[in-house]
Design a protein around this motif. Structure first.
Motif, PDB file in Angstrom:
ATOM      1  N   TRP A  10      38.969  42.078   0.054  1.00 19.20           N
ATOM      2  CA  TRP A  10      40.227  42.278  -0.673  1.00 19.20           C
ATOM      3  C   TRP A  10      40.128  43.381  -1.724  1.00 19.20           C
ATOM      4  O   TRP A  10      41.112  43.733  -2.349  1.00 19.20           O
ATOM      5  CB  TRP A  10      40.690  40.979  -1.322  1.00 19.20           C
ATOM      6  CG  TRP A  10      39.610  40.181  -1.979  1.00 19.20           C
ATOM      7  CD1 TRP A  10      39.157  40.297  -3.258  1.00 19.20           C
ATOM      8  CD2 TRP A  10      38.858  39.128  -1.363  1.00 19.20           C
ATOM      9  NE1 TRP A  10      38.167  39.382  -3.490  1.00 19.20           N
ATOM     10  CE2 TRP A  10      37.964  38.647  -2.344  1.00 19.20           C
ATOM     11  CE3 TRP A  10      38.863  38.534  -0.098  1.00 19.20           C
ATOM     12  CZ2 TRP A  10      37.074  37.603  -2.086  1.00 19.20           C
ATOM     13  CZ3 TRP A  10      37.968  37.511   0.143  1.00 19.20           C
ATOM     14  CH2 TRP A  10      37.089  37.057  -0.831  1.00 19.20           C
ATOM     15  N   SER A  22      43.915  36.813  -2.001  1.00 18.02           N
ATOM     16  CA  SER A  22      42.538  36.372  -2.218  1.00 18.02           C
ATOM     17  C   SER A  22      42.455  35.363  -3.356  1.00 18.02           C
ATOM     18  O   SER A  22      41.706  34.380  -3.272  1.00 18.02           O
ATOM     19  CB  SER A  22      41.633  37.571  -2.509  1.00 18.02           C
ATOM     20  OG  SER A  22      41.915  38.155  -3.771  1.00 18.02           O
ATOM     21  N   ARG A  44      46.920  42.029  -1.547  1.00 12.97           N
ATOM     22  CA  ARG A  44      45.605  41.545  -1.127  1.00 12.97           C
ATOM     23  C   ARG A  44      44.919  40.783  -2.260  1.00 12.97           C
ATOM     24  O   ARG A  44      44.247  39.775  -2.030  1.00 12.97           O
ATOM     25  CB  ARG A  44      44.742  42.715  -0.648  1.00 12.97           C
ATOM     26  CG  ARG A  44      45.249  43.354   0.648  1.00 12.97           C
ATOM     27  CD  ARG A  44      44.585  44.707   0.905  1.00 12.97           C
ATOM     28  NE  ARG A  44      43.185  44.569   1.279  1.00 12.97           N
ATOM     29  CZ  ARG A  44      42.738  44.478   2.526  1.00 12.97           C
ATOM     30  NH1 ARG A  44      43.596  44.510   3.536  1.00 12.97           N
ATOM     31  NH2 ARG A  44      41.449  44.364   2.771  1.00 12.97           N
ATOM     32  N   PHE A  82      40.616  35.125   5.129  1.00 16.06           N
ATOM     33  CA  PHE A  82      41.343  36.260   4.575  1.00 16.06           C
ATOM     34  C   PHE A  82      41.518  37.354   5.629  1.00 16.06           C
ATOM     35  O   PHE A  82      42.613  37.901   5.789  1.00 16.06           O
ATOM     36  CB  PHE A  82      40.598  36.821   3.363  1.00 16.06           C
ATOM     37  CG  PHE A  82      41.231  38.051   2.780  1.00 16.06           C
ATOM     38  CD1 PHE A  82      42.243  37.956   1.840  1.00 16.06           C
ATOM     39  CD2 PHE A  82      40.819  39.316   3.187  1.00 16.06           C
ATOM     40  CE1 PHE A  82      42.844  39.097   1.314  1.00 16.06           C
ATOM     41  CE2 PHE A  82      41.414  40.459   2.673  1.00 16.06           C
ATOM     42  CZ  PHE A  82      42.430  40.348   1.738  1.00 16.06           C
ATOM     43  N   ILE A 101      36.331  34.467   3.167  1.00 17.33           N
ATOM     44  CA  ILE A 101      36.330  35.791   3.796  1.00 17.33           C
ATOM     45  C   ILE A 101      36.884  35.791   5.225  1.00 17.33           C
ATOM     46  O   ILE A 101      37.795  36.572   5.529  1.00 17.33           O
ATOM     47  CB  ILE A 101      34.930  36.429   3.738  1.00 17.33           C
ATOM     48  CG1 ILE A 101      34.633  36.869   2.295  1.00 17.33           C
ATOM     49  CG2 ILE A 101      34.823  37.625   4.692  1.00 17.33           C
ATOM     50  CD1 ILE A 101      33.224  37.421   2.096  1.00 17.33           C
TER      51      ILE A 101
END
Length: 352
Positions: A27, A39, A35, A55, A52
């Motif tokens: 991010w 996150s 972003r 995301f 992760i």
């Protein structure tokens, strides 16, 4: 108590971050407001390593805020499923729609406007503003609370309003020593420091960049701070779930209500008692309830209680003639389960 500000904390933490900080998180490249926000929401109650892959899948499917706002609830929940704390996903979706309706499709660069969006509390708003725009706002997530209680020797459970007020004042005071243009780094530094050095158990005090002024280290209180939340025994609850398959092997799923546990997710038909499950089956289904096969009990712990879920499996059943697939009850082929948001324990039970 160590003084807020001075040379004791922020500059040393930044110097440590320049050598050891996490600068390759997905991010951060590119570091856009959308972003950063995504996150921050995912990282609430969840570790970086877990977040992760979620995301990356989420941002691939919803690359912009308007893309997220335009998506269906099922699509959003399917891409969140397994990450837990599903209210975060519902709030994220609602906030994206609000941004499109009220802020031209962008996150607002204003604390009050950000704070007013669903799911964005005071610390999250500060984290977004500082990381996305290098604005001067403090944060106070779990890692930062732990760091500040130890560094300043603050007793009392950090969730208490009086203690939290004190910690906010200290967090704000430390910002005075952060150079312009380095607010994003400082925010990340605090989170990294708490996650990797000043950890809940076995903190690495010997390599701590602020150990010389840490009250907890000086007074031998590292293990005692932060003060633990008063213990509370979780209540135990029981429920029955029906794993129903039709002649084609499709599985019957029911959407949960918009509030309560697993809100808006698809799961197996469920009732608090066997009698309640029998009544539901008699109304909705064709088949013999007593032919159902008992499966191993599923135990799942929520924040406020522990659920013991008894699944019962019954094959080759059908909906009654008066009951049809609808928005809250549908037959789903096994290959389509991944397209819906299912609670992690139900997804695991179904082997998907």
């Amino acid at each position: 108590m160590a003084e807020a500000g001075g040379d004791a904390f922020a500059p040393r933490l930044l110097a440590w971050f320049d050598r050891h900080g996490r600068i390759d998180l997905p991010w951060q490249h590119p570091r856009t407001p959308y972003r950063v926000w995504l996150s921050e929401i995912m990282l609430q109650q969840t570790q970086v390593a877990t977040v992760i892959p979620y995301f990356l899948r989420f941002i691939e499917r919803f690359p912009t805020l308007p893309d997220l706002a335009a998506a269906s609830t099922d699509d959003v929940m399917a891409h969140w499923a397994g990450l837990g704390y599903y209210a975060r996903a519902r709030n994220l979706h609602a906030a994206a729609k609000a941004c499109v309706a009220e802020h031209g499709g962008d996150l607002p660069r204003d604390f009050d406007a950000l704070h007013a969006l669903p799911g964005i509390g005071r610390s999250t708003a500060g984290a977004i503003l500082s990381q996305a725009w290098n604005d001067r706002f403090p944060i106070l997530d779990g890692n930062v609370k732990r760091v500040l209680t130890r560094f300043h020797g603050i007793a009392g459970w950090p969730g208490l309003p009086a203690v939290e007020k004190q910690l906010w004042a200290l967090a704000d005071g430390h910002l005075r020593d952060v150079p312009d243009g380095r607010l994003a780094d400082y925010t990340q530094a605090q989170m990294d420091f708490g996650a990797t050095l000043c950890t809940r158990a076995k903190p690495a005090c010997v390599v701590c960049p602020v150990q010389e002024d840490c009250v907890a280290r000086r007074d031998g209180l590292t293990g005692a701070l932060p003060t633990s939340k008063p213990s509370k025994t979780l209540p135990e609850r029981e429920a029955i779930a029906l794993w129903l398959e039709n002649a084609a092997g499709d599985i019957l799923l029911q959407r949960r209500p918009e509030t309560g546990i697993w809100a808006s997710l698809w799961t197996l038909p469920q009732a608090d008692t066997e009698a309640g499950m029998r009544d539901w089956f008699a109304r909705e289904m064709k088949g013999k309830f007593d032919a159902a096969e008992d499966l191993p009990v599923v135990v799942h712990t929520f924040s406020h209680y522990r659920l013991h879920l008894q699944p019962l499996r019954l094959r080759k059943v059908a909906l009654r003639d008066a009951v049809r697939d609808n928005d809250d009850l549908r037959w789903v082929a096994r290959g389509e389960l991944a397209t819906l948001g299912l609670p992690a324990p139900i997804r695991k039970l179904l082997g998907n």
